[in-house]
Design a protein around this motif. Structure first.
Motif, PDB file in Angstrom:
ATOM      1  N   GLY A 101       0.828  -1.199   0.000  1.00  0.00           N
ATOM      2  CA  GLY A 101       0.000   0.000   0.000  1.00  0.00           C
ATOM      3  C   GLY A 101       0.863   1.251   0.000  1.00  0.00           C
ATOM      4  O   GLY A 101       0.497   2.282  -0.578  1.00  0.00           O
ATOM      5  N   THR A 102       2.028   1.159   0.642  1.00  0.00           N
ATOM      6  CA  THR A 102       2.932   2.314   0.678  1.00  0.00           C
ATOM      7  C   THR A 102       3.394   2.676  -0.726  1.00  0.00           C
ATOM      8  O   THR A 102       3.411   3.855  -1.103  1.00  0.00           O
ATOM      9  N   GLY A 103       3.758   1.653  -1.513  1.00  0.00           N
ATOM     10  CA  GLY A 103       4.158   1.902  -2.897  1.00  0.00           C
ATOM     11  C   GLY A 103       3.019   2.514  -3.699  1.00  0.00           C
ATOM     12  O   GLY A 103       3.234   3.393  -4.547  1.00  0.00           O
ATOM     13  N   ALA A 104       1.797   2.048  -3.426  1.00  0.00           N
ATOM     14  CA  ALA A 104       0.628   2.593  -4.136  1.00  0.00           C
ATOM     15  C   ALA A 104       0.421   4.056  -3.770  1.00  0.00           C
ATOM     16  O   ALA A 104       0.135   4.900  -4.631  1.00  0.00           O
ATOM     17  N   LEU A 105       0.570   4.375  -2.488  1.00  0.00           N
ATOM     18  CA  LEU A 105       0.424   5.772  -2.058  1.00  0.00           C
ATOM     19  C   LEU A 105       1.499   6.646  -2.707  1.00  0.00           C
ATOM     20  O   LEU A 105       1.226   7.747  -3.179  1.00  0.00           O
ATOM     21  N   ARG A 106       2.727   6.130  -2.733  1.00  0.00           N
ATOM     22  CA  ARG A 106       3.827   6.932  -3.282  1.00  0.00           C
ATOM     23  C   ARG A 106       3.672   7.117  -4.791  1.00  0.00           C
ATOM     24  O   ARG A 106       3.889   8.214  -5.327  1.00  0.00           O
ATOM     25  N   LEU A 107       3.283   6.025  -5.482  1.00  0.00           N
ATOM     26  CA  LEU A 107       3.076   6.149  -6.930  1.00  0.00           C
ATOM     27  C   LEU A 107       1.939   7.136  -7.215  1.00  0.00           C
ATOM     28  O   LEU A 107       2.046   7.970  -8.125  1.00  0.00           O
ATOM     29  N   GLY A 108       0.877   7.061  -6.429  1.00  0.00           N
ATOM     30  CA  GLY A 108      -0.222   8.013  -6.587  1.00  0.00           C
ATOM     31  C   GLY A 108       0.240   9.429  -6.314  1.00  0.00           C
ATOM     32  O   GLY A 108      -0.140  10.373  -7.021  1.00  0.00           O
ATOM     33  N   PRO A 128       1.037   7.882  10.471  1.00  0.00           N
ATOM     34  CA  PRO A 128       2.154   8.838  10.440  1.00  0.00           C
ATOM     35  C   PRO A 128       2.944   8.848   9.136  1.00  0.00           C
ATOM     36  O   PRO A 128       3.632   9.814   8.843  1.00  0.00           O
ATOM     37  N   ASN A 129       2.878   7.790   8.330  1.00  0.00           N
ATOM     38  CA  ASN A 129       3.599   7.782   7.055  1.00  0.00           C
ATOM     39  C   ASN A 129       2.921   8.615   5.969  1.00  0.00           C
ATOM     40  O   ASN A 129       3.550   8.929   4.960  1.00  0.00           O
ATOM     41  N   HIS A 130       1.640   8.937   6.133  1.00  0.00           N
ATOM     42  CA  HIS A 130       0.951   9.652   5.059  1.00  0.00           C
ATOM     43  C   HIS A 130       1.643  10.981   4.734  1.00  0.00           C
ATOM     44  O   HIS A 130       1.906  11.275   3.572  1.00  0.00           O
ATOM     45  N   GLY A 131       1.910  11.782   5.755  1.00  0.00           N
ATOM     46  CA  GLY A 131       2.522  13.098   5.525  1.00  0.00           C
ATOM     47  C   GLY A 131       3.830  12.976   4.755  1.00  0.00           C
ATOM     48  O   GLY A 131       3.988  13.568   3.675  1.00  0.00           O
ATOM     49  N   PRO A 132       4.800  12.191   5.283  1.00  0.00           N
ATOM     50  CA  PRO A 132       6.086  12.063   4.579  1.00  0.00           C
ATOM     51  C   PRO A 132       5.956  11.541   3.146  1.00  0.00           C
ATOM     52  O   PRO A 132       6.670  12.015   2.251  1.00  0.00           O
ATOM     53  N   CYS A 241      -2.656  -5.492   0.226  1.00  0.00           N
ATOM     54  CA  CYS A 241      -3.031  -6.886   0.536  1.00  0.00           C
ATOM     55  C   CYS A 241      -2.240  -7.393   1.728  1.00  0.00           C
ATOM     56  O   CYS A 241      -2.289  -8.581   2.050  1.00  0.00           O
ATOM     57  N   ASP A 242      -1.462  -6.509   2.363  1.00  0.00           N
ATOM     58  CA  ASP A 242      -0.525  -7.007   3.363  1.00  0.00           C
ATOM     59  C   ASP A 242      -1.194  -7.390   4.677  1.00  0.00           C
ATOM     60  O   ASP A 242      -0.662  -8.229   5.406  1.00  0.00           O
ATOM     61  N   LYS A 243      -2.367  -6.819   4.959  1.00  0.00           N
ATOM     62  CA  LYS A 243      -3.092  -7.204   6.177  1.00  0.00           C
ATOM     63  C   LYS A 243      -4.110  -8.298   5.872  1.00  0.00           C
ATOM     64  O   LYS A 243      -4.185  -9.299   6.589  1.00  0.00           O
ATOM     65  N   ASN A 244      -4.899  -8.125   4.817  1.00  0.00           N
ATOM     66  CA  ASN A 244      -5.996  -9.081   4.608  1.00  0.00           C
ATOM     67  C   ASN A 244      -5.528 -10.401   3.986  1.00  0.00           C
ATOM     68  O   ASN A 244      -6.282 -11.380   3.993  1.00  0.00           O
ATOM     69  N   GLY A 253       0.499  -4.784  -3.118  1.00  0.00           N
ATOM     70  CA  GLY A 253      -0.507  -3.735  -3.206  1.00  0.00           C
ATOM     71  C   GLY A 253      -0.818  -3.391  -4.644  1.00  0.00           C
ATOM     72  O   GLY A 253      -0.283  -4.000  -5.591  1.00  0.00           O
ATOM     73  N   ALA A 254      -1.705  -2.439  -4.818  1.00  0.00           N
ATOM     74  CA  ALA A 254      -2.085  -1.989  -6.159  1.00  0.00           C
ATOM     75  C   ALA A 254      -2.554  -0.536  -6.069  1.00  0.00           C
ATOM     76  O   ALA A 254      -3.050  -0.093  -5.033  1.00  0.00           O
ATOM     77  N   LEU A 255      -2.381   0.167  -7.183  1.00  0.00           N
ATOM     78  CA  LEU A 255      -2.932   1.521  -7.301  1.00  0.00           C
ATOM     79  C   LEU A 255      -3.889   1.546  -8.491  1.00  0.00           C
ATOM     80  O   LEU A 255      -3.510   1.153  -9.600  1.00  0.00           O
ATOM     81  N   TRP A 256      -5.127   1.974  -8.233  1.00  0.00           N
ATOM     82  CA  TRP A 256      -6.072   2.217  -9.317  1.00  0.00           C
ATOM     83  C   TRP A 256      -6.308   3.718  -9.436  1.00  0.00           C
ATOM     84  O   TRP A 256      -6.396   4.418  -8.414  1.00  0.00           O
TER      85      TRP A 256
END
Ligand code: PLP
Ligand code: TYF
Length: 389
Positions: A101-108, A128-132, A241-244, A253-256
């Motif tokens: 999910g982190t990679g998806a957030l960063r790519l987005g 806390p990772n969202h801001g950075p 997908c790392d938790k579920n 993860g994935a980014l749509w």
């Protein structure tokens, strides 16, 4: 060159792992980092994952490169779970595999920066990772109201009216379900009112869906996201997908991205792939291949769903137990997912660590799955003095 760099504090959540590990007290309790735990405190590999891994080991024909999009069949099958069949078939939505999910957030974030977006709004508090992540991509991060500590719920009025300060074209980060760190979730009516506000202000939603299936169930946990995507022209969805699938370290993860037209969507996809190539070239394969093998096979998929449902039920049982113990914790029963934010300060967190071997970050966030039927009473007794009347 490097002499100009300053020392940096460790990640406050990940630091709790090390502190807990070093504590020799046998009755220590770890309600720190957000991983699911079973009743024995373990974070097991899911049965369907083990079987999928066995199949891959026996039959995977090659490990040759796939491409910047990763395993496209993984992303397309996962779209059915995350988006549901209608949105998954949309010719305005395109998705790629990402490292977690982190990679998806960063790519987005990189896509937003490349597209000219300047500002993203995140709630208070948030992961806390969202801001950075967004700042490193060059965006300005601003904060909107969200959580009301008095009621341990969402302050909807303050939330929506603080979005009036956003400019058209600004982006708003939303937790799809199981809010981290508060455990709150928007009701269907609240999602509708949020959608209306986003449309009125012409704001672009970026949904972070990292806990689908751990709140109320797979479809219920994605319902708000689907409502939103169906109602707005443009949106982003970062998925983990790392938790579920309990694949954490495999980074799945994935980014749509949803565009206003299919033609724009084609340029968006090209740009996502260009950006991915400069970030990680291609995402790691193994975890996504595991998820693909599970989702391709009806029996494995059913086994995964059953195990996920059991994890979700265990979290919700613990929520009920904890909420019944003290009036200040009552809202925990109505909330969802792994987390709840205790109304205690950093000094209390430290005292709980020193006196009771209870480990949580200074924010007072707890991972409910770190509790079990045997230690929940001791946990409640330890925190009670800090909760007021
Ligand atoms: N978003 C939220 C809200 C999270 O809590 C996490 C947790 O790790 C992530 C995203 C990132 O997930 P991943 O481990 O797949 O990068
Ligand atoms: O909030 C959590 O505990 C999870 C796990 O840098 C996590 O999201 C925590 C910190 C971090 C990466 C993942």
């Amino acid at each position: 060159l490097f002499g100009a760099l300053d020392r940096q504090p460790p990640d406050a959540l990940l630091a709790v792992i090390g502190m807990h590990r070093a504590d020799p007290r046998p009755d220590k309790i770890d309600v720190g980092v957000g991983v699911y735990r079973d009743a024995s405190g373990a974070t097991p590999v899911m049965r369907a994952v083990k079987q999928a891994e066995a199949r891959l080991l026996a039959a995977q024909p090659s490990k040759a490169y796939l491409g910047a999009e990763g395993d496209q069949r993984f992303t397309d099958l996962l779209a059915g779970i995350a988006l549901g069949p209608e949105l998954a078939a949309s010719d305005r939505i395109t998705g790629v595999q990402t490292p977690g999910g982190t990679g998806a957030l960063r790519l987005g974030a990189e896509l937003l920066a490349r597209s000219g977006a300047g500002t993203i709004w995140v709630g208070t508090p948030t992961w806390p990772n969202h801001g950075p992540i967004f700042r490193e991509a060059g965006l300005t991060v601003r904060h909107h109201a969200y959580f009301d500590a008095e009621t341990a719920g969402i302050d909807e009025q303050a939330f929506l009216s603080s979005l009036d300060a956003a400019a058209p074209g600004d982006v708003v980060l939303l937790h799809g379900c199981c809010h981290n760190p508060t455990g709150t979730a928007l009701s269907p009516d609240q999602w509708q009112r949020l959608v209306a506000k986003l449309a009125e202000r012409r704001l672009i939603p970026f949904v972070d869906l990292a806990y689908q299936g751990l709140g109320r169930g797979l479809d219920a946990d994605a319902a708000g996201t689907r409502t939103l995507l169906a109602a707005v022209p443009e949106a982003l969805l970062a998925y983990s997908c790392d938790k579920n699938f309990a694949l954490y370290r495999e980074r799945v993860g994935a980014l749509w991205v949803q565009s206003a037209t299919p033609e724009t969507g084609a340029a968006v996809r090209d740009t996502m792939l260009v950006l991915a190539r400069s970030l990680w070239s291609m995402p790691p394969d193994h975890g996504a291949a595991v998820v693909r093998v599970i989702l391709e096979d009806d029996d494995l998929a059913a086994e995964w769903r059953a195990e996920l449902d059991a994890m979700c039920a265990r979290i919700n049982r613990l929520r009920t137990l904890l909420a019944a113990i003290h009036p200040a914790l009552a809202s925990i029963a109505d909330q969802q997912g792994l987390f709840a934010l205790l109304p205690i300060d950093a000094a209390a967190v430290e005292a709980l660590r020193a006196q009771h071997a209870i480990y949580m970050p200074a924010s007072g966030r707890i991972n409910i799955a770190g509790l079990n039927e045997d230690n929940v009473a001791r946990f409640a007794a330890a925190i009670a003095p800090y909760l007021g009347d």
